[in-house]
Scaffold this motif. Structure first.
Motif, PDB file in Angstrom:
ATOM      1  N   SER A   1       9.112   7.515   6.430  1.00  0.00           N
ATOM      2  CA  SER A   1       9.068   6.093   6.800  1.00  0.00           C
ATOM      3  C   SER A   1       9.418   5.164   5.628  1.00  0.00           C
ATOM      4  O   SER A   1       9.353   3.945   5.754  1.00  0.00           O
ATOM      5  N   ALA A   2       9.804   5.752   4.495  1.00  0.00           N
ATOM      6  CA  ALA A   2      10.267   4.913   3.375  1.00  0.00           C
ATOM      7  C   ALA A   2      11.597   4.257   3.730  1.00  0.00           C
ATOM      8  O   ALA A   2      12.442   4.862   4.384  1.00  0.00           O
ATOM      9  N   ASP A   3      11.768   3.001   3.329  1.00  0.00           N
ATOM     10  CA  ASP A   3      13.061   2.342   3.496  1.00  0.00           C
ATOM     11  C   ASP A   3      14.008   2.723   2.358  1.00  0.00           C
ATOM     12  O   ASP A   3      15.214   2.771   2.517  1.00  0.00           O
ATOM     13  N   VAL A   4      13.433   2.938   1.197  1.00  0.00           N
ATOM     14  CA  VAL A   4      14.233   3.299   0.035  1.00  0.00           C
ATOM     15  C   VAL A   4      13.386   4.164  -0.896  1.00  0.00           C
ATOM     16  O   VAL A   4      12.161   4.023  -0.935  1.00  0.00           O
ATOM     17  N   ILE A   5      14.056   5.100  -1.577  1.00  0.00           N
ATOM     18  CA  ILE A   5      13.373   5.931  -2.568  1.00  0.00           C
ATOM     19  C   ILE A   5      14.107   5.757  -3.900  1.00  0.00           C
ATOM     20  O   ILE A   5      15.285   6.092  -4.008  1.00  0.00           O
ATOM     21  N   LEU A   6      13.415   5.184  -4.863  1.00  0.00           N
ATOM     22  CA  LEU A   6      14.038   4.987  -6.174  1.00  0.00           C
ATOM     23  C   LEU A   6      13.843   6.226  -7.038  1.00  0.00           C
ATOM     24  O   LEU A   6      12.767   6.809  -7.046  1.00  0.00           O
ATOM     25  N   VAL A   7      14.892   6.613  -7.747  1.00  0.00           N
ATOM     26  CA  VAL A   7      14.763   7.700  -8.717  1.00  0.00           C
ATOM     27  C   VAL A   7      15.245   7.212 -10.081  1.00  0.00           C
ATOM     28  O   VAL A   7      16.047   6.275 -10.178  1.00  0.00           O
ATOM     29  N   GLY A   8      14.746   7.842 -11.131  1.00  0.00           N
ATOM     30  CA  GLY A   8      15.172   7.480 -12.477  1.00  0.00           C
ATOM     31  C   GLY A   8      14.205   8.076 -13.478  1.00  0.00           C
ATOM     32  O   GLY A   8      13.114   8.522 -13.100  1.00  0.00           O
TER      33      GLY A   8
ATOM     34  N   GLY B   1       8.569  -6.819   2.195  1.00  0.00           N
ATOM     35  CA  GLY B   1       7.969  -5.871   3.129  1.00  0.00           C
ATOM     36  C   GLY B   1       8.755  -4.571   3.236  1.00  0.00           C
ATOM     37  O   GLY B   1       8.690  -3.873   4.238  1.00  0.00           O
ATOM     38  N   VAL B   2       9.493  -4.242   2.174  1.00  0.00           N
ATOM     39  CA  VAL B   2      10.284  -3.014   2.152  1.00  0.00           C
ATOM     40  C   VAL B   2       9.409  -1.876   1.633  1.00  0.00           C
ATOM     41  O   VAL B   2       8.776  -1.998   0.582  1.00  0.00           O
ATOM     42  N   LYS B   3       9.340  -0.785   2.398  1.00  0.00           N
ATOM     43  CA  LYS B   3       8.567   0.371   1.952  1.00  0.00           C
ATOM     44  C   LYS B   3       9.395   1.176   0.956  1.00  0.00           C
ATOM     45  O   LYS B   3      10.377   1.809   1.328  1.00  0.00           O
ATOM     46  N   ALA B   4       8.968   1.132  -0.281  1.00  0.00           N
ATOM     47  CA  ALA B   4       9.754   1.763  -1.332  1.00  0.00           C
ATOM     48  C   ALA B   4       8.921   2.805  -2.062  1.00  0.00           C
ATOM     49  O   ALA B   4       7.872   2.503  -2.609  1.00  0.00           O
ATOM     50  N   ALA B   5       9.392   4.045  -2.032  1.00  0.00           N
ATOM     51  CA  ALA B   5       8.753   5.107  -2.801  1.00  0.00           C
ATOM     52  C   ALA B   5       9.503   5.251  -4.125  1.00  0.00           C
ATOM     53  O   ALA B   5      10.617   4.747  -4.257  1.00  0.00           O
ATOM     54  N   ASN B   6       8.915   5.896  -5.095  1.00  0.00           N
ATOM     55  CA  ASN B   6       9.716   6.220  -6.280  1.00  0.00           C
ATOM     56  C   ASN B   6       9.357   7.577  -6.860  1.00  0.00           C
ATOM     57  O   ASN B   6       8.207   8.006  -6.818  1.00  0.00           O
ATOM     58  N   TYR B   7      10.393   8.261  -7.335  1.00  0.00           N
ATOM     59  CA  TYR B   7      10.281   9.602  -7.905  1.00  0.00           C
ATOM     60  C   TYR B   7      10.847   9.608  -9.309  1.00  0.00           C
ATOM     61  O   TYR B   7      11.967   9.160  -9.527  1.00  0.00           O
ATOM     62  N   PRO B   8      10.086  10.146 -10.259  1.00  0.00           N
ATOM     63  CA  PRO B   8      10.639  10.254 -11.604  1.00  0.00           C
ATOM     64  C   PRO B   8      11.621  11.428 -11.691  1.00  0.00           C
ATOM     65  O   PRO B   8      11.426  12.450 -11.017  1.00  0.00           O
ATOM     66  N   LEU B   9      12.672  11.259 -12.461  1.00  0.00           N
ATOM     67  CA  LEU B   9      13.525  12.410 -12.798  1.00  0.00           C
ATOM     68  C   LEU B   9      13.039  12.933 -14.146  1.00  0.00           C
ATOM     69  O   LEU B   9      12.996  12.192 -15.129  1.00  0.00           O
ATOM     70  N   ILE B  10      12.648  14.200 -14.170  1.00  0.00           N
ATOM     71  CA  ILE B  10      12.011  14.748 -15.374  1.00  0.00           C
ATOM     72  C   ILE B  10      12.797  15.956 -15.902  1.00  0.00           C
ATOM     73  O   ILE B  10      13.652  16.509 -15.205  1.00  0.00           O
TER      74      ILE B  10
ATOM     75  N   ASN C   1       0.827  -1.207   0.000  1.00  0.00           N
ATOM     76  CA  ASN C   1       0.000   0.000   0.000  1.00  0.00           C
ATOM     77  C   ASN C   1       0.865   1.261   0.000  1.00  0.00           C
ATOM     78  O   ASN C   1       0.562   2.225  -0.698  1.00  0.00           O
ATOM     79  N   PHE C   2       1.941   1.224   0.771  1.00  0.00           N
ATOM     80  CA  PHE C   2       2.860   2.369   0.809  1.00  0.00           C
ATOM     81  C   PHE C   2       3.451   2.617  -0.579  1.00  0.00           C
ATOM     82  O   PHE C   2       3.493   3.744  -1.064  1.00  0.00           O
ATOM     83  N   SER C   3       3.907   1.556  -1.206  1.00  0.00           N
ATOM     84  CA  SER C   3       4.552   1.703  -2.514  1.00  0.00           C
ATOM     85  C   SER C   3       3.579   2.231  -3.559  1.00  0.00           C
ATOM     86  O   SER C   3       3.949   3.036  -4.409  1.00  0.00           O
ATOM     87  N   LEU C   4       2.327   1.767  -3.490  1.00  0.00           N
ATOM     88  CA  LEU C   4       1.312   2.275  -4.426  1.00  0.00           C
ATOM     89  C   LEU C   4       1.041   3.754  -4.175  1.00  0.00           C
ATOM     90  O   LEU C   4       0.945   4.540  -5.111  1.00  0.00           O
ATOM     91  N   ALA C   5       0.937   4.131  -2.901  1.00  0.00           N
ATOM     92  CA  ALA C   5       0.637   5.533  -2.560  1.00  0.00           C
ATOM     93  C   ALA C   5       1.805   6.455  -2.912  1.00  0.00           C
ATOM     94  O   ALA C   5       1.615   7.640  -3.149  1.00  0.00           O
ATOM     95  N   HIS C   6       3.020   5.883  -2.949  1.00  0.00           N
ATOM     96  CA  HIS C   6       4.206   6.700  -3.228  1.00  0.00           C
ATOM     97  C   HIS C   6       4.814   6.375  -4.575  1.00  0.00           C
ATOM     98  O   HIS C   6       6.004   6.530  -4.798  1.00  0.00           O
ATOM     99  N   ASP C   7       3.963   5.912  -5.493  1.00  0.00           N
ATOM    100  CA  ASP C   7       4.426   5.620  -6.839  1.00  0.00           C
ATOM    101  C   ASP C   7       4.554   6.920  -7.623  1.00  0.00           C
ATOM    102  O   ASP C   7       3.699   7.796  -7.510  1.00  0.00           O
TER     103      ASP C   7
END
Lengths: 265, 265
Positions: free
Chosen positions: B138-145, B163-172, B122-128
């Motif tokens: 509270s993210a364990d990792v934040i992916l960028v790309g 069970g790793v809370k992973a967010a992701n951010y686009p680089l634009i 749920n965290f990963s979906l909310a922080h997609d």
């Protein structure tokens, strides 16, 4: 858990065996042991642990390379070697030599099957929570159920693990008042599978999101679940209760029920 | 692949062994064989196959129950039995009897660890895709790309499997013009991990979504990838190329690199 690849097989292997013992184990995953040097390094690390802790480490190994394997076998751990154990009898049965090739365990990222999985993940995301009706005809399965009954994690798991294109539609009070499924779904009846959930558990889950709301109240949860189950019965939709089931169990049941089980690869 | 549970372990077991043979296998998963009756039924099905096809079926079994196991062992397939093979030596080493209990392989849906996994999904979906900055601490990792470099499937896999809370951010392009990471991320530098991708491959992927667009053009993909890689180098962000890597491989590497590897369970 020592592997020449990601260690996922070694980990599944270890977890399934260790789960049979009433004991807690400290688990260390050592992935990408894909050279003789790394095998030495791993063997030394194991010996070092044995010296300092005076307990023989249990090694779940899925190393394929014969030389790396030989090195590991000479360390002071207890070696449970999945490949060595099963590949030889299979070679005899098939009258065929195995390749002893590293990194063949998981799908290659460039393979068709892998691309299908990623495509299925994208499909499931695009068709989460009734977001889009586009290309619904190419869905393998459409999950329905009240909000927070477990639809989203299940569709993502089906996609990621099996490359199954799974859409999901919430059943909402509007649908219950009309006493009809969302009309978009009429033509896809044979692809629909339902999830239900114990109202008490649903109320707990919803309260984590929106504490004290009407949405989360036990009364409302009872109403929604009753209506959803009545609708699924009326429409002849197969469904299961997700209350005490993991996404793995739910997904496996769905694959069986709607005959999505792909028995030819 | 015969199991008393979902069959996921049996399947992982079978795939990893069979991948070592240059041969195609018809694969049939028989889950939920959790009674003596079902074991008989399965044994009969195997014998029937042997009679009609005149090839001995290879049985990857993870049955735990001794009686069910006994029944299966007397069928006409080649039995590769993971439990029987490894549990006995382990019982000796640990000087402890195993439980021979069905359905212990996977996490129980009511366990804390399981709830953490679902919460992480749920965290990963909310922080997609940089959708929300809420609870980013509270993210364990934040992916960028750059867009379509593989961030979303990777975050979902990390969540679902570990069970790793992973967010992701686009680089634009906005970020490239400012020559800075999105400012929200400034305080989370130590959690950031980058994905890059070969511009040619990126252009192919984007063309499937938006054929002929500037977004998908090789020229634009080259520009974005160059800028993103330059930025990650400048900011000291660890990154890898996802081009030929599966999500399993990407996830494993990330867990190692940012020391998320949880070695105590």
């Amino acid at each position: 858990m020592v592997s020449d690849g990601t260690g996922i097989t070694a980990e599944t292997f270890a977890h399934s065996i260790l789960a049979q013992f009433e004991m807690r184990f400290r688990q260390i995953r050592v992935p990408f042991v894909d050279s003789v040097d790394k095998a030495y390094e791993t063997a030394q690390r194991i010996n070092e642990m044995y010296r300092t802790e005076n307990v023989r480490p249990i090694i779940f190994s899925t190393l394929v390379d014969a030389r790396a394997n030989e090195i590991l076998r000479n360390c002071q751990g207890v070696i449970l070697d999945m490949f060595q154990t099963f590949i030889e009898p299979l070679e005899q049965e098939l009258n065929l030599k195995s390749m002893h090739a590293i990194g063949r365990v998981h799908q290659n990222a460039d393979s068709e099957a892998y691309k299908n999985r990623i495509e299925a993940v994208n499909f499931s995301l695009a068709h989460d929570d009734g977001q889009s009706n586009k290309n619904l005809q190419s869905a393998d399965v459409i999950l329905v159920g009240v909000s927070r009954s477990g639809k989203t994690p299940t569709t993502l798991y089906l996609a990621m693990q099996y490359g199954v294109k799974a859409a999901n539609y919430p059943l909402i009070p509007d649908d219950f008042e009309r006493e009809k499924l969302p009309s978009t779904l009429d033509q896809y009846k044979d692809k629909i599978f339902g999830l239900s959930i114990d109202p008490q558990r649903l109320s707990e889950i919803r309260n984590e999101r929106r504490p004290g709301s009407k949405y989360a109240s036990l009364e409302n949860c009872r109403y929604e679940v009753n209506e959803a189950e009545a609708m699924m019965r009326r429409e002849g939709i197969k469904w299961l209760s997700s209350t005490h089931k993991s996404i793995e169990e739910i997904a496996t049941t769905i694959l069986q029920e709607i005959k999505l089980e792909r028995d030819v690869y």
